[in-house]
Design an enzyme around this catalytic site. Structure first.
Site: not given
Length: 496
Positions: A178, A185
């Site tokens: 993550k 991102e």
């Protein structure tokens, strides 16, 4: 996020007990849940002990889901409930936690027979309600028990129907994946922001015109079904109204809501978000070149301290971005920019996946990169179908690929887009535009594929002042040779 998760699990049919350090948050959630037809019951608690006791007797094991700020707050809550935990209970930590801290809590809980699972949750609060991408990591027995539930909750890949959740691996692997997702991102967010700025300030395009372009990119081709393009086009169309959003924002008689947004990203400066920073640190400590992710993060840092930035601007007196002077053909510019954005997005994925591959090898996690790409196909911020379609077949099944540029299709795409990347960087630089991620991607491709880097001179200087040693060109065992200190040293300036 926690509220949306509670609603989602109740809708599945589970009875949900909720507690928060701030009871006002619990009351707000309960108020929102009124007059709904969820299959499961939602019950709120002010007292933490009554909260934990409310789960007794309903199942063989209690399952807790944390949606808590990383660091000390999660430790504090664990301390509060530890006395009420029993052997076999499972805690799912859905916060953006540092994987080493996750592993520390796993050791604490293991001593009392409790399983702590680091659960990466991606997709923002909208996906938390309707189906996020999930990356759980921890002990296999606990993962096996919760996977059916997580598969119900997770987003579903539109192409295959598969739930966007998989057993990432043991220990802190879930939160590590993550973390890297958020690093990728960051590279993509910066790239798209730079592209928007070039189109708006460099080519004079209006917001809705840019929205049309982003929608066309998202509709087909290599950037198809890309979440950031989707929401970018959507937010570019949102205009102010006399009513606003009902919460006091976006109120006006005209103009766009985007014009109300200042150029400050503060989640890094105020420590509410740690994952991009950790991604940069991990890439450096594990010797993975990730400049697109890193420089994107550094621009965010600079943006956050606007007071300091405005003072520096007075001192430096650097020209502001101006209309782009080169590439008069606007359609050709759009095509070049499309390729440059794609190249930078693809490079962000390469850098992130290479970091996961290295960590998996270092830590013994045995992570399947193909499964990471599968869970990123829906419910998450970096959803990008065109890129996943290129990468996933090549890395599925733990094929041992640690450098994504070894993949023929990836290398071909980076080679194909290189001229456009260079055109955009030259045009943007000539007109003083901000392109940290896009320009970093160009340099990344140049030096990652370079056969005669200027580091030759650097190595000589380091040998000069530090006797660091060097390798000889063309000598078997040294060129190319392993990543290790060279056996040669020259006395450039003998010590006296």
């Amino acid at each position: 996020m926690g509220s949306m998760m509670a609603f989602a699990f109740s809708e599945i049919g589970l009875d949900v007990s909720i507690w928060d350090v701030k009871y006002d948050n619990v009351q707000q959630l309960l108020e929102s849940a009124k007059n709904t037809n969820y299959k499961g019951k939602i019950e709120g608690f002010k007292d933490v002990s009554k909260f934990t006791q409310s789960l007794e007797g309903k199942a063989e094991r209690k399952i807790f889901l944390f949606s808590i700020t990383h660091g000390d707050p999660a430790d504090s809550v664990l301390d509060m409930i530890k006395k009420d935990l029993k052997k076999g209970d499972i805690i799912l930590d859905g916060g953006n936690e540092n994987y080493r801290r996750t592993e520390a809590r796993q050791k604490i809980c293991e001593k009392i027979g409790v399983s702590w699972i680091g659960l990466g949750v991606s997709g923002g609060y909208q996906s938390a309600r309707r189906g996020p991408s999930l990356s759980p990591g921890g002990d296999k027995e606990a993962l096996d028990l919760v996977m059916p539930l997580l598969e119900l909750y997770a987003g579903k890949d539109a192409k295959s129907g598969q739930p966007c959740v998989t057993r990432i691996g043991p220990k802190g692997s879930g939160h590590f994946v993550k973390m890297v997702h958020n690093g990728i991102e960051g590279g993509m967010l910066s790239t798209l922001a730079e592209a928007w700025s070039l189109l708006h300030y460099g080519r004079g395009m209006g917001y809705e015109e840019i929205a049309d372009l982003f929608e066309s990119w998202n509709k087909e081709g290599v950037l198809r079904n890309n979440y950031l393009l989707e929401i970018g086009a959507e937010l570019l169309r949102v205009k102010k109204t006399p009513q606003g959003d009902g919460n006091g924002e976006g109120v006006g008689d005209g103009g766009f809501v985007l014009d109300d947004v200042l150029d400050k990203v503060v989640q890094d400066d105020d420590n509410t978000e740690g994952t991009p920073y950790w991604s940069v640190m991990e890439s450096a400590s594990r010797h993975i070149s990730a400049p697109t992710l890193a420089t994107a993060h550094f621009m965010r840092i600079a943006s956050g301290n606007r007071i300091e930035r405005l003072e520096v601007a007075k001192q430096l007196r650097i020209p502001s971005p101006s209309p782009i002077r080169g590439m008069k053909d606007i359609e050709a510019f759009k095509e070049h920019l499309h390729s440059a954005v794609y190249s930078s997005f693809l490079a962000s994925f390469c850098q992130g996946l290479e970091l996961i591959a290295r960590a998996s090898e270092d830590e013994g996690w045995d992570i399947d990169l193909g499964k990471c790409l599968q869970i990123w196909r829906s419910g998450c911020i970096i959803r990008s179908e065109g890129i996943a379609d290129i990468l996933q077949p090549a890395v599925s099944g733990n094929k041992g690929i640690k450098n994504m540029k070894y993949i023929d299709t990836v290398a071909q795409e980076l080679h194909r887009t290189y001229p456009s990347l260079k055109e955009i960087v030259m045009a943007a630089t000539d007109s003083d535009h901000y392109i940290p991620a896009i320009s970093a991607t160009l340099e990344y491709l140049k030096y990652e594929g370079g056969t005669n880097l200027p580091t030759k001179f650097m190595e000589a200087q380091m040998d000069f002042f530090g006797a660091h040693g060097y390798n000889l060109p063309g000598v078997p065992g040294e060129d190319p040779g392993p990543v290790s200190k060279g056996p040669h040293h020259y006395e450039w300036r003998p010590a006296k």
